[in-house]
Write an enzyme that holds these catalytic residues in place. Structure first.
Site, PDB file in Angstrom:
ATOM      1  N   HIS A  32      -2.017  10.204  -0.016  1.00 31.74           N
ATOM      2  CA  HIS A  32      -2.171   8.897  -0.633  1.00 31.74           C
ATOM      3  C   HIS A  32      -2.007   9.022  -2.144  1.00 31.74           C
ATOM      4  CE1 HIS A  32      -3.461   4.906   0.522  1.00 31.74           C
ATOM      5  NE2 HIS A  32      -4.118   4.823  -0.626  1.00 31.74           N
ATOM      6  N   LYS A  52      -7.019  -0.921  11.909  1.00 28.84           N
ATOM      7  CA  LYS A  52      -6.453  -1.368  10.625  1.00 28.84           C
ATOM      8  C   LYS A  52      -5.243  -0.493  10.287  1.00 28.84           C
ATOM      9  CE  LYS A  52      -5.938  -1.694   5.990  1.00 28.84           C
ATOM     10  NZ  LYS A  52      -5.097  -0.832   5.125  1.00 28.84           N
ATOM     11  N   GLU A  95       0.824  -1.224   0.000  1.00 27.10           N
ATOM     12  CA  GLU A  95       0.000   0.000   0.000  1.00 27.10           C
ATOM     13  C   GLU A  95       0.855   1.270   0.000  1.00 27.10           C
ATOM     14  OE1 GLU A  95      -2.920  -0.024   3.145  1.00 27.10           O
ATOM     15  OE2 GLU A  95      -3.476   2.060   2.749  1.00 27.10           O
ATOM     16  N   ASP A 118       4.602 -14.351  11.737  1.00 30.25           N
ATOM     17  CA  ASP A 118       3.240 -14.765  11.403  1.00 30.25           C
ATOM     18  C   ASP A 118       2.296 -13.590  11.693  1.00 30.25           C
ATOM     19  OD1 ASP A 118       0.696 -15.821  11.319  1.00 30.25           O
ATOM     20  OD2 ASP A 118       1.190 -17.641  12.429  1.00 30.25           O
TER      21      ASP A 118
HETATM   22  N1  COA Z   1       8.751   8.698   1.027  1.00 28.18           N
HETATM   23  C1  COA Z   1       9.163   8.451   2.290  1.00 28.18           C
HETATM   24  N2  COA Z   1       8.967   9.319   3.302  1.00 28.18           N
HETATM   25  C2  COA Z   1       8.328  10.471   3.039  1.00 28.18           C
HETATM   26  C3  COA Z   1       7.872  10.775   1.739  1.00 28.18           C
HETATM   27  C4  COA Z   1       8.107   9.834   0.711  1.00 28.18           C
HETATM   28  N3  COA Z   1       7.743  10.044  -0.541  1.00 28.18           N
HETATM   29  N4  COA Z   1       7.256  11.968   1.788  1.00 28.18           N
HETATM   30  C5  COA Z   1       7.337  12.405   3.063  1.00 28.18           C
HETATM   31  N5  COA Z   1       7.982  11.487   3.829  1.00 28.18           N
HETATM   32  C6  COA Z   1       8.243  11.559   5.266  1.00 28.18           C
HETATM   33  C7  COA Z   1       9.711  11.886   5.531  1.00 28.18           C
HETATM   34  O1  COA Z   1      10.082  11.346   6.772  1.00 28.18           O
HETATM   35  C8  COA Z   1       9.672  13.391   5.597  1.00 28.18           C
HETATM   36  O2  COA Z   1      10.726  13.914   6.353  1.00 28.18           O
HETATM   37  P1  COA Z   1      12.129  14.283   5.600  1.00 28.18           P
HETATM   38  O3  COA Z   1      11.783  15.244   4.507  1.00 28.18           O
HETATM   39  O4  COA Z   1      12.964  14.824   6.693  1.00 28.18           O
HETATM   40  O5  COA Z   1      12.690  13.019   5.043  1.00 28.18           O
HETATM   41  C9  COA Z   1       8.363  13.629   6.320  1.00 28.18           C
HETATM   42  O6  COA Z   1       7.477  12.619   5.830  1.00 28.18           O
HETATM   43  C10 COA Z   1       7.757  14.983   6.070  1.00 28.18           C
HETATM   44  O7  COA Z   1       7.802  15.245   4.675  1.00 28.18           O
HETATM   45  P2  COA Z   1       6.766  16.225   3.967  1.00 28.18           P
HETATM   46  O8  COA Z   1       7.234  16.459   2.554  1.00 28.18           O
HETATM   47  O9  COA Z   1       6.544  17.412   4.833  1.00 28.18           O
HETATM   48  O10 COA Z   1       5.470  15.310   3.945  1.00 28.18           O
HETATM   49  P3  COA Z   1       4.060  15.657   3.283  1.00 28.18           P
HETATM   50  O11 COA Z   1       3.465  16.805   3.974  1.00 28.18           O
HETATM   51  O12 COA Z   1       4.218  15.700   1.817  1.00 28.18           O
HETATM   52  O13 COA Z   1       3.209  14.343   3.684  1.00 28.18           O
HETATM   53  C11 COA Z   1       2.640  12.038   3.709  1.00 28.18           C
HETATM   54  C12 COA Z   1       3.205  13.199   2.880  1.00 28.18           C
HETATM   55  C13 COA Z   1       2.353  10.851   2.780  1.00 28.18           C
HETATM   56  C14 COA Z   1       3.670  11.634   4.760  1.00 28.18           C
HETATM   57  C15 COA Z   1       1.322  12.526   4.411  1.00 28.18           C
HETATM   58  O14 COA Z   1       0.417  12.978   3.458  1.00 28.18           O
HETATM   59  C16 COA Z   1       0.669  11.446   5.235  1.00 28.18           C
HETATM   60  O15 COA Z   1       1.119  11.133   6.325  1.00 28.18           O
HETATM   61  N6  COA Z   1      -0.451  10.899   4.758  1.00 28.18           N
HETATM   62  C17 COA Z   1      -1.159   9.851   5.462  1.00 28.18           C
HETATM   63  C18 COA Z   1      -0.883   8.554   4.772  1.00 28.18           C
HETATM   64  C19 COA Z   1      -1.419   7.373   5.520  1.00 28.18           C
HETATM   65  O16 COA Z   1      -1.668   7.407   6.713  1.00 28.18           O
HETATM   66  N7  COA Z   1      -1.555   6.257   4.782  1.00 28.18           N
HETATM   67  C20 COA Z   1      -1.979   5.007   5.330  1.00 28.18           C
HETATM   68  C21 COA Z   1      -3.434   4.888   5.464  1.00 28.18           C
HETATM   69  S1  COA Z   1      -4.341   5.262   4.025  1.00 28.18           S
END
Ligand code: COA
Length: 430
Positions: free
Chosen positions: A382, A268, A84, A284
């Site tokens: 997402h 979940k 995912e 597991d």
């Molecule tokens: N890959 C890995 N880590 C990432 C990332 C990516 N493409 N984008 C952001 N991060 C992490 C890193 O740790 C980053 O810190 P760093 O820049 O020091 O490495 C930190 O998030 C903050 O980055 P930022 O660019 O400010 O994040 P964002 O505001 O663009 O947020 C998500 C992106 C995806 C992290 C955020 O939208 C989120 O948490 N969404 C919820 C997703 C979720 O819960 N999914 C599961 C259930 S559906």
């Protein structure tokens, strides 16, 4: 002394997979052969044949690594295997937030598995229960006869209990619970062997007939817990103040505590992280899932495994507790080179330590999802993660990847056809 390594590796996601692998291998001190297990799915055809029946192939999933974890003062990079998008990013993001508050404090119980022997056709059930209790020492000694290796490592049978079900559709029954410390193993085989070994003695003592002799996945003597605080300033976004974000997270937490419909989704989300760690380490995950959900329903109504509250300044504290029956020896870890490499990256020294890491991952994953839900909504991040995959699948090369992704996000059209059209346009321009 080894220099202290930090897991706060910023922008790891901007590197190529090979560069990330190299960085993680260097961080964890993986040998080249161990690092190669991350690239070739970690399982040879011969090893696959040793694991299950009627093998016709192997099936790969992506392994990512979550950054920023500080647990009990130690830095961890967390390997996660999951299909995912956005889980690894959200987990890393949340770990970064909790790190700003000093990191996660986690603890775990001894590795006590519980197993059941179901006894039926007993002449006098109360007398039988008392008799089993009075023979406890002998029965525990007998259980230990099957587990000399575990006993030598300080584990083995720790207790025996009886539970009476006087009136059931199958008649009266007595269930004997054996508690068994399985040390660094998940311990399914150890406890099942011990149960089968003591069942004849239980039949003799109770005057009844043993039917089931099997572990319980509700391993509630094998609990792990984690706690973390995010300072109010770290919670704010461009649009919302930290206090407001914290408040919205508390409101979301409370709904999961009182409403099974929300609790199912909330939990979940927690298991998104924990299962991914279980997969990466060859554990597991169905056993862990079963235990988590049974525990969440322990009071008769299904509830949240975690809770979040704010203090007067607006700092947000979260707590999680769940049973975690997992191991670092035996099972798939015996043959799966990918799982072995994941365990080396984690550098955990015991199953208890892995349980602490798993609880911490569950807490962070929960925060990641709640923070997104309470601010921008889940779909934005997402879809942003998804956009990259769609662009790659449409053939976007690294030099145009960001452009294609950003255009799709800006237009709000994150679809394969649009990605293909943008890739074609870029190629025409070159
Ligand atoms: N890959 C890995 N880590 C990432 C990332 C990516 N493409 N984008 C952001 N991060 C992490 C890193 O740790 C980053 O810190 P760093 O820049 O020091 O490495 C930190 O998030 C903050 O980055 P930022 O660019 O400010 O994040 P964002 O505001 O663009 O947020 C998500 C992106 C995806 C992290 C955020 O939208 C989120 O948490 N969404 C919820 C997703 C979720 O819960 N999914 C599961 C259930 S559906």
């Amino acid at each position: 002394m080894e220099p202290r390594k930090s897991s706060a590796i910023s922008k790891l996601y901007e590197r190529s997979p090979a560069e990330r692998r190299e960085a993680v291998a260097a961080w964890a001190g993986l040998e080249p052969i161990e690092a190669s297990a991350l690239d070739d799915c970690g399982l040879s055809a011969n090893d696959a044949e040793l694991m299950i029946e009627n093998v016709i192939g192997r099936f790969a999933l992506p392994m990512g690594v979550a950054t920023n974890f500080l647990i009990n003062g130690r830095d961890y990079l967390i390997p996660l295997v999951i299909e995912e998008p956005s889980v690894v990013a959200a987990c890393s993001y949340a770990a970064k937030l909790i790190r700003a508050g000093g990191g996660i404090v986690a603890s775990s119980d001894e590795s006590i598995m519980t197993g059941q022997v179901q006894l039926l056709d007993i002449p006098n059930i109360e007398t039988a229960a008392a008799s089993i209790t009075s023979h406890q020492e002998t029965l525990l000694r007998r259980a230990n006869e099957t587990a000399t290796n575990i006993v030598a490592r300080g584990g083995g049978a720790t207790g025996l209990e009886t539970r009476v079900f006087a009136d059931t559709p199958a008649g009266a029954m007595l269930v004997a619970h054996l508690h068994f410390d399985t040390r660094d193993a998940m311990g399914a085989n150890a406890i099942n062997t011990a149960l089968e070994h003591i069942a004849p003695a239980l039949e003799e003592i109770s005057g009844g007939r043993a039917n089931l002799r099997i572990l319980s996945n509700l391993s509630d003597r094998r609990m792990a817990r984690a706690r973390g605080t995010i300072p109010v300033d770290a919670l704010g976004t461009a649009e919302l103040c930290g206090h407001g974000v914290g408040e919205a997270i508390v409101e979301a937490s409370v709904l999961a505590e009182i409403d099974p419909y929300r609790a199912a989704t909330h939990n979940k989300g927690i298991m998104n992280g924990i299962d991914a760690l279980m997969m990466a380490t060859g554990n597991d995950w169905r056993a862990v899932e079963a235990g988590a959900h049974a525990y969440a329903a322990r009071h008769g109504s299904y509830t949240s495994l975690s809770s979040w509250r704010q203090d007067e300044q607006g700092n947000l504290t979260g707590h999680i507790e769940l049973p975690l029956a997992l191991g670092i020896v035996g099972g798939a870890t015996r043959v799966h080179r990918g799982a072995k490499a994941a365990l080396k990256i984690l550098a955990v020294e015991s199953a208890r330590e892995l349980a602490q890491v798993a609880a911490a991952v569950g807490l962070a994953q929960n925060l990641g999802a709640l923070r997104a839900l309470a601010t921008e909504g889940i779909q934005r991040g997402h879809m942003r993660m998804h956009a990259r995959q769609i662009a790659l699948a449409a053939g976007a090369e690294p030099d145009i990847l960001q452009d294609v992704v950003q255009t799709m996000i800006r237009e709000g059209r994150i679809r394969p056809e649009r990605a293909k059209a943008l890739v074609r346009e870029s190629e025409r321009r070159l």
